[in-house]
Write a protein that holds these residues in place. Structure first.
Motif, PDB file in Angstrom:
ATOM      1  N   SER A  67       3.710  -3.332 -10.805  1.00  0.00           N
ATOM      2  CA  SER A  67       2.949  -4.213 -11.701  1.00  0.00           C
ATOM      3  C   SER A  67       3.570  -5.605 -11.804  1.00  0.00           C
ATOM      4  N   ILE A  68       4.901  -5.704 -11.734  1.00  0.00           N
ATOM      5  CA  ILE A  68       5.515  -7.044 -11.782  1.00  0.00           C
ATOM      6  C   ILE A  68       5.719  -7.623 -10.384  1.00  0.00           C
ATOM      7  N   ASP A  69       5.386  -6.854  -9.345  1.00  0.00           N
ATOM      8  CA  ASP A  69       5.564  -7.263  -7.940  1.00  0.00           C
ATOM      9  C   ASP A  69       7.018  -7.652  -7.677  1.00  0.00           C
ATOM     10  N   LEU A  96       9.873   8.870 -12.479  1.00  0.00           N
ATOM     11  CA  LEU A  96      10.004   8.086 -11.255  1.00  0.00           C
ATOM     12  C   LEU A  96       8.700   7.340 -10.937  1.00  0.00           C
ATOM     13  N   GLY A  97       7.564   7.992 -11.147  1.00  0.00           N
ATOM     14  CA  GLY A  97       6.272   7.356 -10.925  1.00  0.00           C
ATOM     15  C   GLY A  97       6.040   6.183 -11.877  1.00  0.00           C
ATOM     16  N   ILE A  98       6.405   6.353 -13.142  1.00  0.00           N
ATOM     17  CA  ILE A  98       6.256   5.269 -14.120  1.00  0.00           C
ATOM     18  C   ILE A  98       7.142   4.084 -13.738  1.00  0.00           C
ATOM     19  N   TYR A  99       8.369   4.377 -13.316  1.00  0.00           N
ATOM     20  CA  TYR A  99       9.284   3.314 -12.881  1.00  0.00           C
ATOM     21  C   TYR A  99       8.715   2.566 -11.670  1.00  0.00           C
ATOM     22  N   LEU A 100       8.202   3.309 -10.693  1.00  0.00           N
ATOM     23  CA  LEU A 100       7.626   2.679  -9.503  1.00  0.00           C
ATOM     24  C   LEU A 100       6.409   1.838  -9.871  1.00  0.00           C
ATOM     25  N   TRP A 101       5.563   2.329 -10.768  1.00  0.00           N
ATOM     26  CA  TRP A 101       4.400   1.541 -11.178  1.00  0.00           C
ATOM     27  C   TRP A 101       4.802   0.303 -11.966  1.00  0.00           C
ATOM     28  N   ALA A 102       5.902   0.373 -12.709  1.00  0.00           N
ATOM     29  CA  ALA A 102       6.402  -0.822 -13.403  1.00  0.00           C
ATOM     30  C   ALA A 102       6.833  -1.875 -12.384  1.00  0.00           C
ATOM     31  N   LEU A 103       7.524  -1.439 -11.312  1.00  0.00           N
ATOM     32  CA  LEU A 103       7.932  -2.374 -10.256  1.00  0.00           C
ATOM     33  C   LEU A 103       6.721  -2.956  -9.535  1.00  0.00           C
ATOM     34  N   THR A 148      12.943 -33.882  -0.662  1.00  0.00           N
ATOM     35  CA  THR A 148      13.969 -33.805  -1.709  1.00  0.00           C
ATOM     36  C   THR A 148      15.317 -33.363  -1.151  1.00  0.00           C
ATOM     37  N   GLY A 149      15.324 -32.827   0.067  1.00  0.00           N
ATOM     38  CA  GLY A 149      16.572 -32.357   0.678  1.00  0.00           C
ATOM     39  C   GLY A 149      17.056 -31.050   0.097  1.00  0.00           C
ATOM     40  N   LEU A 150      16.136 -30.240  -0.434  1.00  0.00           N
ATOM     41  CA  LEU A 150      16.525 -28.986  -1.073  1.00  0.00           C
ATOM     42  C   LEU A 150      15.796 -27.794  -0.470  1.00  0.00           C
ATOM     43  N   ILE A 151      16.497 -26.673  -0.484  1.00  0.00           N
ATOM     44  CA  ILE A 151      15.902 -25.380  -0.177  1.00  0.00           C
ATOM     45  C   ILE A 151      15.833 -24.633  -1.500  1.00  0.00           C
ATOM     46  N   THR A 152      14.652 -24.189  -1.867  1.00  0.00           N
ATOM     47  CA  THR A 152      14.474 -23.442  -3.106  1.00  0.00           C
ATOM     48  C   THR A 152      14.035 -22.033  -2.750  1.00  0.00           C
ATOM     49  N   ILE A 153      14.829 -21.065  -3.187  1.00  0.00           N
ATOM     50  CA  ILE A 153      14.533 -19.657  -2.938  1.00  0.00           C
ATOM     51  C   ILE A 153      14.289 -18.994  -4.284  1.00  0.00           C
ATOM     52  N   THR A 154      13.102 -18.439  -4.468  1.00  0.00           N
ATOM     53  CA  THR A 154      12.768 -17.765  -5.727  1.00  0.00           C
ATOM     54  C   THR A 154      12.368 -16.321  -5.446  1.00  0.00           C
ATOM     55  N   ARG A 155      12.776 -15.437  -6.358  1.00  0.00           N
ATOM     56  CA  ARG A 155      12.399 -14.026  -6.284  1.00  0.00           C
ATOM     57  C   ARG A 155      12.080 -13.540  -7.687  1.00  0.00           C
ATOM     58  N   ARG A 156      11.144 -12.617  -7.771  1.00  0.00           N
ATOM     59  CA  ARG A 156      10.763 -12.041  -9.053  1.00  0.00           C
ATOM     60  C   ARG A 156      11.649 -10.832  -9.320  1.00  0.00           C
ATOM     61  N   GLY A 157      12.294 -10.818 -10.490  1.00  0.00           N
ATOM     62  CA  GLY A 157      13.159  -9.718 -10.882  1.00  0.00           C
ATOM     63  C   GLY A 157      12.506  -8.865 -11.953  1.00  0.00           C
ATOM     64  N   ILE A 158      13.259  -7.916 -12.479  1.00  0.00           N
ATOM     65  CA  ILE A 158      12.715  -7.026 -13.499  1.00  0.00           C
ATOM     66  C   ILE A 158      12.586  -7.752 -14.833  1.00  0.00           C
ATOM     67  N   PRO A 187       0.814  -1.232   0.000  1.00  0.00           N
ATOM     68  CA  PRO A 187       0.000   0.000   0.000  1.00  0.00           C
ATOM     69  C   PRO A 187       0.846   1.281   0.000  1.00  0.00           C
ATOM     70  N   SER A 188       1.953   1.289   0.710  1.00  0.00           N
ATOM     71  CA  SER A 188       2.781   2.501   0.761  1.00  0.00           C
ATOM     72  C   SER A 188       3.361   2.827  -0.611  1.00  0.00           C
ATOM     73  N   ASN A 189       3.788   1.817  -1.361  1.00  0.00           N
ATOM     74  CA  ASN A 189       4.313   2.059  -2.708  1.00  0.00           C
ATOM     75  C   ASN A 189       3.220   2.546  -3.652  1.00  0.00           C
ATOM     76  N   ILE A 190       2.015   2.019  -3.490  1.00  0.00           N
ATOM     77  CA  ILE A 190       0.904   2.442  -4.346  1.00  0.00           C
ATOM     78  C   ILE A 190       0.563   3.909  -4.073  1.00  0.00           C
ATOM     79  N   VAL A 191       0.524   4.304  -2.797  1.00  0.00           N
ATOM     80  CA  VAL A 191       0.237   5.702  -2.448  1.00  0.00           C
ATOM     81  C   VAL A 191       1.318   6.619  -3.003  1.00  0.00           C
TER      82      VAL A 191
END
Length: 174
Positions: free
Chosen positions: A79-81, A70-77, A93-103, A13-17
């Protein structure tokens, strides 16, 4: 048996505002600059046409353009979360899987559970407080796995770290 932790990204919410305010403010500054250049009021509540274009109108236009970009850049971020993801600890499986969404692409890291030596809590107070959970891994640097942004309450951080250390059957440091 597995444990999953969802990580919140930039869709807060803070980023949206802030994104809305940047776009509105930037648009207002660009309209004020254009009004001073054309000599006609394009804003209904004020009279920016009375401003001199050089230097006031020009500077307002530059500020407005910067705010809009700057606003367009923030809205792009938003929109892709950007930064959202999942920490998955799978004992089967004995694995740790760490995933993150990038640009431009998503990031995924797989680590064997047996390589984790400890769960580390880092707490730094002051002007720039930092509270994070990291995995201490054999032969590698510590891998931060907690969410970015505003620091979470200390009690939540300790609870989450203790739960993770108990699940992975390793020590809790920090």
């Amino acid at each position: 048996m597995d444990l999953e932790q969802k990580i919140r990204g930039s869709r807060k919410p803070s980023n949206i505002v802030i994104g809305v305010l940047l776009l509105l403010g930037g648009t207002g500054f660009v309209l004020a600059s254009t009004s001073s250049y054309l000599g006609r009021d394009l804003l209904p509540l004020s009279h920016p046409s009375t401003l001199l274009f050089i230097p006031q109108g020009l500077i307002m236009g530059l500020y407005g353009a910067a705010a809009l970009l700057l606003g367009i850049y923030l809205w792009a971020l938003i929109s892709i979360d950007f930064g959202s993801g999942l920490n998955k600890f799978d004992k089967n499986t004995g694995l740790i899987t760490i995933t993150r969404r990038g640009i431009f692409r998503n990031i995924s890291i797989d680590i064997p559970i047996k390589d984790v030596t400890a769960v580390k809590l880092e707490v730094k107070e002051g002007l720039n407080p930092r509270r994070k959970i990291s995995l201490r891994i054999k032969g590698r640097k510590d891998l931060p796995i907690s969410r970015a942004g505003s620091p979470q309450p200390l009690i939540e951080l300790e609870k989450e770290g203790a739960e993770l250390a108990k699940f992975l059957e390793v020590n809790l440091e920090g």
